[in-house]
Motif scaffolding. Structure first.
Motif, PDB file in Angstrom:
ATOM      1  N   LEU A 105      29.872  25.073  46.254  1.00 20.93           N
ATOM      2  CA  LEU A 105      29.594  24.159  47.360  1.00 20.93           C
ATOM      3  C   LEU A 105      28.561  23.111  46.952  1.00 20.93           C
ATOM      4  N   LEU A 106      27.540  23.527  46.230  1.00 19.59           N
ATOM      5  CA  LEU A 106      26.528  22.569  45.762  1.00 19.59           C
ATOM      6  C   LEU A 106      27.163  21.532  44.841  1.00 19.59           C
ATOM      7  N   ALA A 107      28.091  21.978  43.989  1.00 12.29           N
ATOM      8  CA  ALA A 107      28.772  21.028  43.103  1.00 12.29           C
ATOM      9  C   ALA A 107      29.581  20.018  43.904  1.00 12.29           C
ATOM     10  N   VAL A 108      30.305  20.496  44.917  1.00 11.38           N
ATOM     11  CA  VAL A 108      31.104  19.595  45.760  1.00 11.38           C
ATOM     12  C   VAL A 108      30.199  18.583  46.458  1.00 11.38           C
ATOM     13  N   LEU A 109      29.082  19.052  46.989  1.00 11.29           N
ATOM     14  CA  LEU A 109      28.163  18.153  47.691  1.00 11.29           C
ATOM     15  C   LEU A 109      27.543  17.124  46.746  1.00 11.29           C
ATOM     16  N   ASP A 110      27.422  17.501  45.462  1.00 14.37           N
ATOM     17  CA  ASP A 110      26.870  16.577  44.470  1.00 14.37           C
ATOM     18  C   ASP A 110      27.941  15.708  43.823  1.00 14.37           C
ATOM     19  N   GLY A 111      29.195  15.897  44.225  1.00 15.37           N
ATOM     20  CA  GLY A 111      30.269  15.121  43.632  1.00 15.37           C
ATOM     21  C   GLY A 111      30.656  15.588  42.248  1.00 15.37           C
ATOM     22  N   ARG A 112      30.320  16.829  41.888  1.00 14.89           N
ATOM     23  CA  ARG A 112      30.653  17.387  40.582  1.00 14.89           C
ATOM     24  C   ARG A 112      31.836  18.340  40.714  1.00 14.89           C
ATOM     25  N   PRO A 113      32.610  18.526  39.633  1.00 15.34           N
ATOM     26  CA  PRO A 113      33.694  19.515  39.694  1.00 15.34           C
ATOM     27  C   PRO A 113      33.118  20.928  39.732  1.00 15.34           C
ATOM     28  N   ALA A 114      33.672  21.771  40.573  1.00 17.50           N
ATOM     29  CA  ALA A 114      33.233  23.165  40.652  1.00 17.50           C
ATOM     30  C   ALA A 114      33.850  23.959  39.511  1.00 17.50           C
ATOM     31  N   ALA A 115      33.136  24.978  39.048  1.00 20.29           N
ATOM     32  CA  ALA A 115      33.643  25.834  37.976  1.00 20.29           C
ATOM     33  C   ALA A 115      34.922  26.543  38.420  1.00 20.29           C
ATOM     34  N   GLN A 116      35.844  26.739  37.488  1.00 20.97           N
ATOM     35  CA  GLN A 116      37.128  27.369  37.772  1.00 20.97           C
ATOM     36  C   GLN A 116      37.211  28.715  37.054  1.00 20.97           C
ATOM     37  N   GLY A 117      38.199  29.522  37.426  1.00 23.16           N
ATOM     38  CA  GLY A 117      38.426  30.798  36.754  1.00 23.16           C
ATOM     39  C   GLY A 117      38.104  31.983  37.642  1.00 23.16           C
ATOM     40  N   ASP A 118      38.889  33.051  37.503  1.00 21.58           N
ATOM     41  CA  ASP A 118      38.687  34.258  38.291  1.00 21.58           C
ATOM     42  C   ASP A 118      37.585  35.130  37.689  1.00 21.58           C
ATOM     43  N   LEU A 119      36.831  35.790  38.552  1.00 22.37           N
ATOM     44  CA  LEU A 119      35.795  36.710  38.092  1.00 22.37           C
ATOM     45  C   LEU A 119      36.440  38.040  37.711  1.00 22.37           C
ATOM     46  N   PRO A 120      36.034  38.626  36.576  1.00 23.96           N
ATOM     47  CA  PRO A 120      36.649  39.886  36.148  1.00 23.96           C
ATOM     48  C   PRO A 120      36.226  41.063  37.026  1.00 23.96           C
ATOM     49  N   VAL A 121      37.097  42.046  37.127  1.00 29.94           N
ATOM     50  CA  VAL A 121      36.829  43.278  37.873  1.00 29.94           C
ATOM     51  C   VAL A 121      37.035  44.456  36.925  1.00 29.94           C
ATOM     52  N   ARG A 122      36.545  45.649  37.342  1.00 32.57           N
ATOM     53  CA  ARG A 122      36.578  46.780  36.408  1.00 32.57           C
ATOM     54  C   ARG A 122      36.898  48.084  37.121  1.00 32.57           C
ATOM     55  N   LEU A 123      37.826  48.843  36.551  1.00 28.50           N
ATOM     56  CA  LEU A 123      38.133  50.169  37.066  1.00 28.50           C
ATOM     57  C   LEU A 123      36.978  51.117  36.765  1.00 28.50           C
ATOM     58  N   VAL A 124      36.593  51.912  37.774  1.00 30.74           N
ATOM     59  CA  VAL A 124      35.555  52.927  37.597  1.00 30.74           C
ATOM     60  C   VAL A 124      36.192  54.295  37.879  1.00 30.74           C
ATOM     61  N   PRO A 125      36.602  55.014  36.830  1.00 28.56           N
ATOM     62  CA  PRO A 125      37.224  56.334  37.042  1.00 28.56           C
ATOM     63  C   PRO A 125      36.175  57.361  37.485  1.00 28.56           C
ATOM     64  N   ARG A 126      36.509  58.120  38.527  1.00 25.99           N
ATOM     65  CA  ARG A 126      35.636  59.189  38.986  1.00 25.99           C
ATOM     66  C   ARG A 126      36.476  60.426  39.299  1.00 25.99           C
ATOM     67  N   GLY A 127      35.932  61.274  40.159  1.00 28.05           N
ATOM     68  CA  GLY A 127      36.543  62.579  40.325  1.00 28.05           C
ATOM     69  C   GLY A 127      37.774  62.649  41.196  1.00 28.05           C
ATOM     70  N   SER A 128      38.185  61.562  41.842  1.00 30.10           N
ATOM     71  CA  SER A 128      39.325  61.632  42.756  1.00 30.10           C
ATOM     72  C   SER A 128      40.678  61.481  42.077  1.00 30.10           C
ATOM     73  N   THR A 129      40.691  61.317  40.749  1.00 31.59           N
ATOM     74  CA  THR A 129      41.956  61.227  40.023  1.00 31.59           C
ATOM     75  C   THR A 129      41.971  62.228  38.872  1.00 31.59           C
ATOM     76  N   ALA A 130      43.139  62.781  38.639  1.00 30.23           N
ATOM     77  CA  ALA A 130      43.334  63.736  37.555  1.00 30.23           C
ATOM     78  C   ALA A 130      44.801  63.720  37.156  1.00 30.23           C
ATOM     79  N   ALA A 131      45.137  64.475  36.131  1.00 30.83           N
ATOM     80  CA  ALA A 131      46.517  64.530  35.665  1.00 30.83           C
ATOM     81  C   ALA A 131      47.426  65.062  36.765  1.00 30.83           C
ATOM     82  N   ALA A 132      48.609  64.470  36.856  1.00 35.38           N
ATOM     83  CA  ALA A 132      49.579  64.915  37.862  1.00 35.38           C
ATOM     84  C   ALA A 132      50.067  66.317  37.533  1.00 35.38           C
ATOM     85  N   ARG A 133      50.306  67.094  38.594  1.00 32.04           N
ATOM     86  CA  ARG A 133      50.873  68.421  38.394  1.00 32.04           C
ATOM     87  C   ARG A 133      52.322  68.298  37.931  1.00 32.04           C
ATOM     88  N   SER A 134      52.671  69.080  36.954  1.00 31.53           N
ATOM     89  CA  SER A 134      54.046  69.033  36.457  1.00 31.53           C
ATOM     90  C   SER A 134      54.989  69.721  37.429  1.00 31.53           C
TER      91      SER A 134
END
Length: 341
Positions: free
Chosen positions: A312-341
């Motif tokens: 928003l500050l860039a737009v108000l200053d007449g500058r191009p705003a930065a582009q690109g998606d922010l990265p996200v990350r999987l956090v494995p914890r105790g609610s997942t495990a190997a599927a039962r055969s």
């Protein structure tokens, strides 16, 4: 300038002016707010004023009384105040704003999903621009018509009404979840999806099903629920009580729904993750408050807010705003495990 004009019975908006003049809504805001000099050519400014006059465009009564650029205040619109994600977005936006002697006013949509009321109808505070996070597609009509620069967070980048966007790599997040579960041998899935019609949840659903297409012998059923634990529990219970084999994994659109899914599994006399794995999305504090702790995707919410304010500050200053998606990350914890055969 286009010769097309709106019907006389339809009130023209700043988007109509921008389309008619062949410019962005941000440019319309700068010109009609008197902040165009040094940022927009005199020819372009004249074309915007001509379009506004010929279309009969007028900002709403309260917005007309504002003097754009005098208050150094931004409006942050969120679907709800009860979700931790949006509190963290606000924290990030406010931190950057403070560095530039700006303030941020937090404004929730009335229902979290319905149209946001026009803030000018109740607020006497003049604004320089608007930042809107994760809003429903039809929720911003009044804000768009206010004639202020609009920055969208976690929203459809194809929306032509915004001056800039800040998005998360939601597709990659759901891909990470799906590949994690496939790697554990899961093949029967339930997608517990949010009933809220926003871009971010649409992307999650699409990414989940696209990731499954590459895996052989998988099945997936989608059920929707409102964004609260009780609704998530009820939706998951209905699936688990239904006919056919049980799923081996429940993939949830966010951590709140995942907490509900875990309750539903336990109420059926089953265990997470021994019988059914459950995943969330967002990595709220809730993810480590439940037992077992949730495997989820961590979203850098404060960075979303920071980047949104910087845009928003860039737009108000007449500058191009930065582009690109922010990265996200999987956090494995105790609610997942190997599927039962």
């Amino acid at each position: 300038m286009s010769s097309a004009r709106r019907p006389a019975t339809s009130r023209p908006t700043s988007r109509d002016v921008a389309r008619d003049a062949g410019v962005s809504q941000a440019t319309v805001s700068l010109v009609l707010g008197g902040k165009w000099r040094g940022r927009v050519s005199e020819t372009t400014a004249g074309r915007v004023r001509d379009s506004a006059r010929e279309l009969g465009y007028r900002p709403n009564l309260a917005a007309r009384s504002l003097r754009l650029g005098d208050t150094r205040t931004a409006l942050l619109v969120v679907p709800a105040l009860t979700n931790e994600f949006f509190a963290r977005v606000y924290t990030g936006a406010a931190a950057v704003a403070a560095e530039h002697d700006f303030g941020v006013v937090l404004y929730p949509s009335p229902d979290g999903t319905g149209p946001a009321r026009d803030p000018f109808a109740s607020s006497r505070t003049a604004l320089d621009g608007v930042i809107a996070s994760s809003m429903a597609a039809d929720a911003l009509g009044a804000l768009r018509d206010a004639g202020l620069p609009l920055v969208m967070l976690d929203s459809d980048p194809g929306d032509a009404g915004a001056a800039a966007w800040v998005n998360l790599d939601i597709t990659d997040g759901m891909r990470q979840v799906t590949e994690h579960l496939l790697g554990l041998g899961h093949r029967r899935f339930v997608h517990l999806a949010s009933a809220v019609d926003t871009w971010t949840f649409t992307v999650r659903a699409r990414a989940f099903h696209e990731a499954l297409r590459a895996a052989p012998d998988t099945t997936a059923r989608t059920v929707t629920a409102a964004l609260d634990v009780r609704a998530g529990t009820q939706a998951a219970e209905a699936v688990l009580a239904g006919p056919g084999p049980l799923p081996t994994a429940i993939v949830c659109d966010d951590d709140i729904l995942a907490a509900g899914a875990c309750k539903a599994v336990r109420r059926r006399g089953l265990r997470v993750p021994d019988d059914i794995s459950v995943t969330g999305f967002d990595d709220l504090a809730l993810a480590t408050a439940v037992e077992p702790e949730l495997t989820t995707v961590r979203l850098p919410a404060e960075q979303v807010g920071r980047h949104g304010m910087e845009a928003l500050l860039a737009v108000l200053d007449g500058r191009p705003a930065a582009q690109g998606d922010l990265p996200v990350r999987l956090v494995p914890r105790g609610s997942t495990a190997a599927a039962r055969s």
